[in-house]
Design an enzyme around this catalytic site. Structure first.
Site, PDB file in Angstrom:
ATOM      1  N   LYS A 161      -4.413  13.899   9.393  1.00  0.00           N
ATOM      2  CA  LYS A 161      -4.058  13.382   8.063  1.00  0.00           C
ATOM      3  C   LYS A 161      -4.386  11.892   7.977  1.00  0.00           C
ATOM      4  CE  LYS A 161      -0.695  11.474   5.817  1.00  0.00           C
ATOM      5  NZ  LYS A 161      -1.466  10.829   4.769  1.00  0.00           N
ATOM      6  N   GLY A 214       1.526   4.238  12.767  1.00  0.00           N
ATOM      7  CA  GLY A 214       1.959   3.712  11.478  1.00  0.00           C
ATOM      8  C   GLY A 214       3.152   2.805  11.666  1.00  0.00           C
ATOM      9  N   SER A 215       3.968   2.704  10.618  1.00  0.00           N
ATOM     10  CA  SER A 215       5.085   1.769  10.658  1.00  0.00           C
ATOM     11  C   SER A 215       6.210   2.300  11.549  1.00  0.00           C
ATOM     12  CB  SER A 215       5.612   1.551   9.237  1.00  0.00           C
ATOM     13  OG  SER A 215       6.021   2.785   8.706  1.00  0.00           O
ATOM     14  N   THR A 216       7.001   1.372  12.053  1.00  0.00           N
ATOM     15  CA  THR A 216       8.106   1.762  12.932  1.00  0.00           C
ATOM     16  C   THR A 216       9.113   2.632  12.175  1.00  0.00           C
ATOM     17  OG1 THR A 216       7.751  -0.156  14.322  1.00  0.00           O
ATOM     18  CG2 THR A 216       9.943   0.834  14.414  1.00  0.00           C
ATOM     19  N   VAL A 218       8.752   4.771   9.583  1.00  0.00           N
ATOM     20  CA  VAL A 218       8.317   6.172   9.438  1.00  0.00           C
ATOM     21  C   VAL A 218       8.223   6.830  10.816  1.00  0.00           C
ATOM     22  CG1 VAL A 218       6.500   7.708   8.594  1.00  0.00           C
ATOM     23  CG2 VAL A 218       7.106   5.692   7.263  1.00  0.00           C
ATOM     24  N   GLU A 236       2.442   5.113  17.887  1.00  0.00           N
ATOM     25  CA  GLU A 236       1.816   3.787  17.935  1.00  0.00           C
ATOM     26  C   GLU A 236       2.288   3.057  16.688  1.00  0.00           C
ATOM     27  OE1 GLU A 236       0.281   2.705  20.416  1.00  0.00           O
ATOM     28  OE2 GLU A 236      -0.746   4.337  21.432  1.00  0.00           O
ATOM     29  N   CYS A 270      -2.255  -3.935  14.136  1.00  0.00           N
ATOM     30  CA  CYS A 270      -0.984  -3.825  14.861  1.00  0.00           C
ATOM     31  C   CYS A 270      -0.935  -4.779  16.044  1.00  0.00           C
ATOM     32  CB  CYS A 270      -0.794  -2.401  15.340  1.00  0.00           C
ATOM     33  SG  CYS A 270      -2.229  -1.780  16.222  1.00  0.00           S
ATOM     34  N   GLU A 361       6.891  -8.091  11.182  1.00  0.00           N
ATOM     35  CA  GLU A 361       5.451  -7.878  11.102  1.00  0.00           C
ATOM     36  C   GLU A 361       4.983  -8.179   9.675  1.00  0.00           C
ATOM     37  OE1 GLU A 361       3.931  -3.767  11.265  1.00  0.00           O
ATOM     38  OE2 GLU A 361       2.471  -4.521  12.705  1.00  0.00           O
TER      39      GLU A 361
HETATM   40  P1  NAD Z   1       2.992   4.126   7.280  1.00  0.00           P
HETATM   41  O1  NAD Z   1       4.032   4.367   8.321  1.00  0.00           O
HETATM   42  O2  NAD Z   1       3.417   3.883   5.907  1.00  0.00           O
HETATM   43  O3  NAD Z   1       1.985   5.373   7.220  1.00  0.00           O
HETATM   44  C1  NAD Z   1       1.276   5.836   8.336  1.00  0.00           C
HETATM   45  C2  NAD Z   1       0.869   7.279   8.092  1.00  0.00           C
HETATM   46  O4  NAD Z   1       2.058   8.082   8.046  1.00  0.00           O
HETATM   47  C3  NAD Z   1       0.146   7.511   6.770  1.00  0.00           C
HETATM   48  O5  NAD Z   1      -0.865   8.470   6.950  1.00  0.00           O
HETATM   49  C4  NAD Z   1       1.256   8.072   5.884  1.00  0.00           C
HETATM   50  O6  NAD Z   1       0.765   8.882   4.849  1.00  0.00           O
HETATM   51  C5  NAD Z   1       2.048   8.880   6.888  1.00  0.00           C
HETATM   52  N1  NAD Z   1       3.444   9.153   6.486  1.00  0.00           N
HETATM   53  C6  NAD Z   1       4.210   8.484   5.596  1.00  0.00           C
HETATM   54  N2  NAD Z   1       5.418   9.058   5.492  1.00  0.00           N
HETATM   55  C7  NAD Z   1       5.429  10.108   6.336  1.00  0.00           C
HETATM   56  C8  NAD Z   1       6.411  11.080   6.692  1.00  0.00           C
HETATM   57  N3  NAD Z   1       7.629  11.093   6.135  1.00  0.00           N
HETATM   58  N4  NAD Z   1       6.092  12.007   7.621  1.00  0.00           N
HETATM   59  C9  NAD Z   1       4.874  12.010   8.205  1.00  0.00           C
HETATM   60  N5  NAD Z   1       3.898  11.109   7.900  1.00  0.00           N
HETATM   61  C10 NAD Z   1       4.175  10.172   6.981  1.00  0.00           C
HETATM   62  O7  NAD Z   1       2.093   2.947   7.863  1.00  0.00           O
HETATM   63  P2  NAD Z   1       0.872   2.188   7.160  1.00  0.00           P
HETATM   64  O8  NAD Z   1       1.420   1.289   6.132  1.00  0.00           O
HETATM   65  O9  NAD Z   1      -0.175   3.201   6.749  1.00  0.00           O
HETATM   66  O10 NAD Z   1       0.272   1.390   8.398  1.00  0.00           O
HETATM   67  C11 NAD Z   1       0.702   0.153   8.779  1.00  0.00           C
HETATM   68  C12 NAD Z   1       1.593   0.215  10.013  1.00  0.00           C
HETATM   69  O11 NAD Z   1       0.915   0.899  11.068  1.00  0.00           O
HETATM   70  C13 NAD Z   1       1.927  -1.137  10.584  1.00  0.00           C
HETATM   71  O12 NAD Z   1       3.289  -1.219  10.902  1.00  0.00           O
HETATM   72  C14 NAD Z   1       1.088  -1.217  11.842  1.00  0.00           C
HETATM   73  O13 NAD Z   1       1.571  -2.100  12.818  1.00  0.00           O
HETATM   74  C15 NAD Z   1       1.079   0.176  12.292  1.00  0.00           C
HETATM   75  N6  NAD Z   1      -0.047   0.409  13.197  1.00  0.00           N
HETATM   76  C16 NAD Z   1       0.189   0.578  14.532  1.00  0.00           C
HETATM   77  C17 NAD Z   1      -0.867   0.759  15.408  1.00  0.00           C
HETATM   78  C18 NAD Z   1      -0.665   0.940  16.883  1.00  0.00           C
HETATM   79  O14 NAD Z   1      -1.580   1.428  17.545  1.00  0.00           O
HETATM   80  N7  NAD Z   1       0.468   0.593  17.438  1.00  0.00           N
HETATM   81  C19 NAD Z   1      -2.163   0.764  14.923  1.00  0.00           C
HETATM   82  C20 NAD Z   1      -2.358   0.573  13.565  1.00  0.00           C
HETATM   83  C21 NAD Z   1      -1.287   0.409  12.699  1.00  0.00           C
END
Ligand code: NAD
Length: 460
Positions: A161, A214-216, A218, A236, A270, A361
């Site tokens: 996804k 993604g975000s911490t 979620v 991650e 990130c 962040e």
């Molecule tokens: P986000 O958490 O909003 O979304 C990430 C993904 O999760 C998206 O595809 C989103 O559609 C999906 N999602 C949202 N709600 C969900 C749910 N309830 N269940 C399952 N999936 C769901 O994050 P973002 O705004 O897209 O990305 C930014 C964040 O990602 C930042 O905090 C960044 O630090 C982090 N990030 C971490 C790494 C790493 O490797 N540690 C790499 C890149 C980004």
């Protein structure tokens, strides 16, 4: 009485460098996710039964297809994500390299032979089955490949996804896999909302492992959902990484490298070294050296080869980033174009350890600079956030480099450089930055569970 409106069947993508809408993408339903998982389940059984060499060859063919499409993928990423073209080409080539690297895994997933009386005891690395991969918008294709390449190599099927904002390169990678001859249904890209598609990956009983980037906030919910289904999860998550500059460092090099470490991808990284900790005795000198490096950082049209940084991903993300400047003490800023894109000039602020800008962040091109007194103080400050993803330290003292790199609670550290990601070395965070590791020599094994089999050999 209010009638609940069904969500539109598509969502619209915006070019971040112009603010203009340019394409609609399907918003999958739960039923469509279930259909993709059902097809994946069937495809996985045949895939896992193939000889290791056949899986390796198929992944190499996929890698060659991606190599042939580097320019096309890069142009898609420029349009959809606003990445500078040079970075986007690197990202597309990286996907091919990751596939090539894990194409070596099927023939190397060896088990063990363990001495046991009365027979032979051996272990097998069995694939989970269907793996669900959920990725964010900041590095759409590279992060996806860190999941799908080792997962496929280990004999799994993948449902992927992409983020709502940036699905185009993932969709194209799904097509390239088919064009390269991967079986239909083995690698399916499902576009849509996180709360529908992503959540269904978490709750679907036939998705046996989830990889979430993604975000911490979620990520915590995803982990809780996976716990309910007793399925393993790799997380991650966010970061607030420190770039520690000691007085004995090569200050010129440290200052010249600092903008790239935090403003790359407009700070939407990130691993961004978004806190620069500077030993107090060289604090003023370091800032003097940092200023020309920041004002020389070229922000502009991502289509130009000499652009260092493009726009932020969206108007709403830009307002979030701007909010971090409320009450902040701005030392100096670079420049950014005027106009309809989501532009934001690189910004350096002077901060105190408890300030919001030193703790949270930003995910944008703002860096906080803080002074420290000695090595112990530097370690204390570096560890003084909830996160622990990446970090750098600059020193000419080898003993100090060893001590500090062992004491900082981060998963990925770099001494006298800012490197974070090499696909053949492990990557991932400590504390609120994540759980588990991606990449490196062991990643394919992380997509398997160990089976132990004892063969009795003694005559009964
Ligand atoms: P986000 O958490 O909003 O979304 C990430 C993904 O999760 C998206 O595809 C989103 O559609 C999906 N999602 C949202 N709600 C969900 C749910 N309830 N269940 C399952 N999936 C769901 O994050 P973002 O705004 O897209 O990305 C930014 C964040 O990602 C930042 O905090 C960044 O630090 C982090 N990030 C971490 C790494 C790493 O490797 N540690 C790499 C890149 C980004």
């Amino acid at each position: 009485m209010t009638l609940r409106q069904a969500p539109a069947p598509t969502f619209t993508l915006i070019d971040p460098s112009t603010g203009a809408a340019f394409r609609d993408v399907p918003r999958a339903t739960v039923e469509e996710v279930d259909a993709a998982v059902a097809t994946a389940l069937v495809a996985q059984r045949s895939w896992a039964a193939l000889p290791p060499l056949a899986r390796a060859d198929a992944l190499r063919a996929f890698a060659r297809a991606v190599e042939g499409a580097v320019e096309e993928l890069a142009q898609l990423e420029v349009r959809n994500s606003g990445h500078p073209i040079g970075s986007a080409r690197w990202e597309a080539a990286h996907v091919a390299q990751v596939l090539n690297f894990y194409a070596g895994a099927p023939e190397r997933l060896s088990g063990q032979q363990i001495p046991v009386a009365g027979g032979l005891d051996v272990t097998f690395h069995e694939p989970y089955g269907v793996v669900g991969i959920i990725v964010p918008w900041n590095f759409p294709m590279t992060i996806a490949s860190w999941g799908f390449a080792p997962a496929l190599a280990a004999g799994n099927a993948v449902v992927l996804k992409p983020a709502e904002l940036t699905p185009l390169t993932a969709v194209r990678l799904g097509e390239l896999a088919l064009e390269a001859g991967l079986p239909a249904g083995l690698f399916t890209v499902v576009t849509g909302q996180g709360s529908v598609v992503g959540e269904r990956f978490v709750t679907h009983p036939d998705v046996r492992k989830v990889v979430f980037t993604g975000s911490t906030s979620v990520g915590v919910d995803v982990a809780a959902g996976c716990a309910r289904g007793l399925k393993p999860v790799t997380l991650e998550l966010g970061g607030k990484s420190a770039n520690i500059v000691f007085a004995d460092a090569d200050l010129g090099k440290a200052a010249a490298a600092a903008p790239g470490a935090v403003f790359d991808n407009a700070g939407q990284d990130c691993c961004a070294r978004s806190r620069i900790l500077v030993e107090r005795s060289v604090y003023d000198r370091f800032l003097e050296l940092l200023e020309p490096a920041v004002t020389g950082w070229r922000v502009g049209d991502p289509r130009n080869d000499d652009t260092d940084m493009g726009p932020l991903i969206s108007a709403s993300h830009r307002s979030t980033v701007e909010g971090f400047l409320d009450g902040a003490s701005v030392a100096f800023r670079g420049s950014a174009p005027e106009g309809d894109g989501f532009w934001f000039a690189p910004t350096v602020v002077l901060a105190q350890p408890g300030d919001r800008i030193a703790q949270e962040e930003v995910f944008g091109p703002i860096v906080a600079v803080l002074p420290f007194d000695d090595e112990a103080d530097a370690i204390r400050l570096a560890n003084d956030t909830i996160y622990g993803l990446a970090g750098s330290l600059w020193t000419e003292n080898l003993g100090r480099a060893m001590r500090v790199s062992r004491a900082v609670r981060s998963g990925v550290l770099s001494v006298n450089s800012h490197s974070s990601v090499r696909y053949w070395t492990p990557f991932g965070g400590m504390k609120a930055s994540g759980l588990g590791r991606e990449l490196g020599p062991d990643a394919a094994e992380h997509f398997t569970e160990t089976k132990n089999v004892f063969f009795a050999t003694d005559p009964s």
